[in-house]
Design an enzyme around this catalytic site. Structure first.
Site, PDB file in Angstrom:
ATOM      1  N   ASN A 130      43.832  44.969  41.392  1.00 50.22           N
ATOM      2  CA  ASN A 130      43.810  43.571  41.823  1.00 50.22           C
ATOM      3  C   ASN A 130      44.548  43.469  43.159  1.00 50.22           C
ATOM      4  OD1 ASN A 130      44.272  40.847  42.206  1.00 50.22           O
ATOM      5  ND2 ASN A 130      44.833  40.440  40.082  1.00 50.22           N
TER       6      ASN A 130
ATOM      7  N   HIS B  24      36.653  37.509  42.071  1.00 53.72           N
ATOM      8  CA  HIS B  24      37.974  38.108  42.274  1.00 53.72           C
ATOM      9  C   HIS B  24      38.105  39.303  41.331  1.00 53.72           C
ATOM     10  CE1 HIS B  24      42.140  38.836  42.583  1.00 53.72           C
ATOM     11  NE2 HIS B  24      42.483  38.234  41.463  1.00 53.72           N
TER      12      HIS B  24
ATOM     13  N   CYS C 275      45.389  34.490  44.592  1.00 51.40           N
ATOM     14  CA  CYS C 275      44.130  35.254  44.482  1.00 51.40           C
ATOM     15  C   CYS C 275      42.901  34.427  44.852  1.00 51.40           C
ATOM     16  CB  CYS C 275      43.981  35.833  43.083  1.00 51.40           C
ATOM     17  SG  CYS C 275      45.395  36.824  42.604  1.00 51.40           S
TER      18      CYS C 275
END
Ligand code: UT7
Length: 326
Positions: A283, A253, A120
Site C-alpha cells: 500500500n 487504491h 490514500c
C-alpha cells in the site's frame, strides 16, 4: 465547445530497495515479532514492497515519476502551469512538497504549486481539483503527483500495520482538451472516523507531541472501504451516463486484494478488468493509483480510448472516484 481535461502522459518510480515478505519476516523476527509470508499473502495479497533509503524524500520519488510522465506526454517541465502533489509524508512541515518538486524540476515560470492531504484518496482528490482548474480555464497543463515514503511513519513493533505499506510515486500530465478526458468524479469525507487511520503525533515547541507513527483499526477501515467504493463508483457512472459494463479497467487504491475483489464483485466486474499491483508495491497510499495506472499503461493493458475508473479510500475518512477516458 466544452473544455475537458485529458491525461497526456503517465510516469512512476519505485525506490530500488525491494523488501519481500520473507525479508520483512526475518527483520521482525530479530525483534521478537512473529508474522509470516502466508499470513501477509492470504490476508492482503502483498508479496513485496519497496522502501526508500533514509535520505530519500517524497519529492525525490516525485521528481523521477514526474520526469517520466513529462517524457511520456512529450512535454518539457517549463510547459507545466500548475503542480499538485498528493502526499501524507511530505519532505517538510512546510513549504509544500509541490514547491520543492517545482524547484527540482527547474521550473521557473512561477506556476502555482500546492499539496493535497487526503491520505490514500489523495490522488483522486488532486486529479479532481486539477480537472476543475482546467475546466475553469485557470490551468492548461497540470502535473498531478502522488508520492509517499510511508516507511518513515511505520511502527515496526506493530505487525498489524508495518507489513502493509511501501514507498513510491506516480504522476500524470493532465492537459486541456476538446475531447474527454475526465468524464466525472465524486469526492467524499467523514471526519467522524479520524481515529481509525491516523498518525496522531504533532510538532510542538521543537518536540514531537503524541505518537508520530501510523495507527490503524484495520477491520473498521476494511468495512467502511468496501461500502463507499461501490457507492462512489456508481455515482460517477451515473453522472457520466454510463454503466458498469462500460468500464474497461478498474484501478482501485492498492491496499488489500480482498477489498479490490469485493469492490469488483459488487460492480459485477471480472478481476481481469482490475489492475493489481498491491502484490509487488504494498500500500503506497496516495501513490498507489498513479503507480498502478502507469504500470498498466506501460504493460499495454490500459490503452488510448479505454474507459478507466480510479478509486481511492483512506484516512479522514476520505474516499472518491474518477471516471475517465484515456
Ligand atoms: O490505505 C488505507 C486503506 N487501508 C486499508 O484498506 C486496510 C484495510 N484493512 C485490512 O486490509 C485488513 O483489516 C488487515 C490486512 C489490516 C488485517 O486483516 P484482517 O483479516 O482484518 O485481520 P485481523 O485484524 O482480524 O487479525 C486476524 C488475526 C489476529 O489474531 P487473533 O486475534 O485472531 O489471534 C491478529 O493479531 O491476525 C493477527 N495478525 C497477524 N498475524 C500474523 C495481525 N497482523 C498479523 C501479521 N502476522 N502481520
Amino acid at each position: 465547445m466544452r473544455r475537458y481535461s485529458r491525461i497526456s502522459g503517465t510516469g512512476s518510480y519505485l525506490p530500488p530497495r525491494l523488501v519481500t515478505n520473507d525479508d520483512l519476516v526475518a527483520q521482525l523476527a530479530e525483534q521478537g515479532i512473529e508474522t509470516s509470508d502466508d499470513w501477509i499473502v492470504e490476508r492482503t495479497g502483498i508479496r513485496a514492497r519497496h522502501f526508500a533509503e533514509r535520505d530519500v524524500t517524497a519529492s525525490d520519488l516525485a521528481l523521477e515519476a514526474s520526469r517520466r510522465a513529462l517524457e511520456a506526454a512529450g512535454r518539457q517541465a517549463q510547459d507545466i502551469d500548475l503542480i499538485i502533489v498528493a502526499t501524507s509524508t511530505p519532505d517538510m512541515v512546510f513549504p509544500s512538497t509541490a514547491a520543492i518538486l517545482q524547484h527540482k524540476l527547474g521550473i521557473t515560470n512561477g506556476c502555482p504549486v500546492f499539496d493535497v492531504q487526503a491520505v490514500c484518496s489523495g490522488f483522486v482528490y488532486a486529479l479532481t481539483v486539477a480537472d476543475s482548474m482546467i475546466q475553469s480555464g485557470a490551468a492548461h497543463r497540470v502535473l498531478v503527483v502522488g508520492s509517499e515514503v510511508f516507511s518513515r511513519i511505520l511502527d515496526f513493533q506493530d505487525r498489524t500495520t508495518c507489513v502493509l505499506f511501501g514507498d513510491g510515486a506516480g504522476a500524470v500530465v493532465l492537459e486541456a482538451s476538446d475531447q474527454p478526458g475526465i468524464l466525472a468524479s465524486a469526492l467524499h469525507a467523514d471526519g467522524s472516523h479520524v481515529g481509525i487511520l491516523c498518525v496522531p503525533g504533532n510538532v510542538y515547541g521543537g518536540q514531537i507531541l503524541g505518537d508520530p507513527l501510523l495507527k490503524m483499526d484495520g477491520q473498521a477501515v476494511f468495512k467502511l472501504a468496501v461500502g463507499v467504493l461501490e457507492k462512489a463508483a456508481r455515482a460517477t457512472l451515473e453522472k457520466a451516463g454510463l454503466t458498469e459494463g462500460d468500464i474497461d479497467w478498474l484501478i482501485p487504491h492498492q491496499a488489500n486484494i480482498r477489498i479490490m475483489q469485493s469492490t469488483a464483485r459488487r460492480l459485477k466486474l471480472s478481476m481481469d478488468k482490475v489492475v493489481v499491483t498491491v502484490d509487488q508495491h504494498g500500500n503506497t497510499s496516495a501513490a498507489s493509483i498513479p503507480l498502478a495506472l502507469d504500470h498498466a499503461v506501460r504493460a499495454g493493458q490500459v490503452r488510448p480510448g479505454q474507459t478507466v475508473m480510479l478509486e481511492g479510500v483512506g484516512g479522514g475518512f476520505t474516499w472518491g472516484a474518477v471516471l475517465l477516458k484515456m
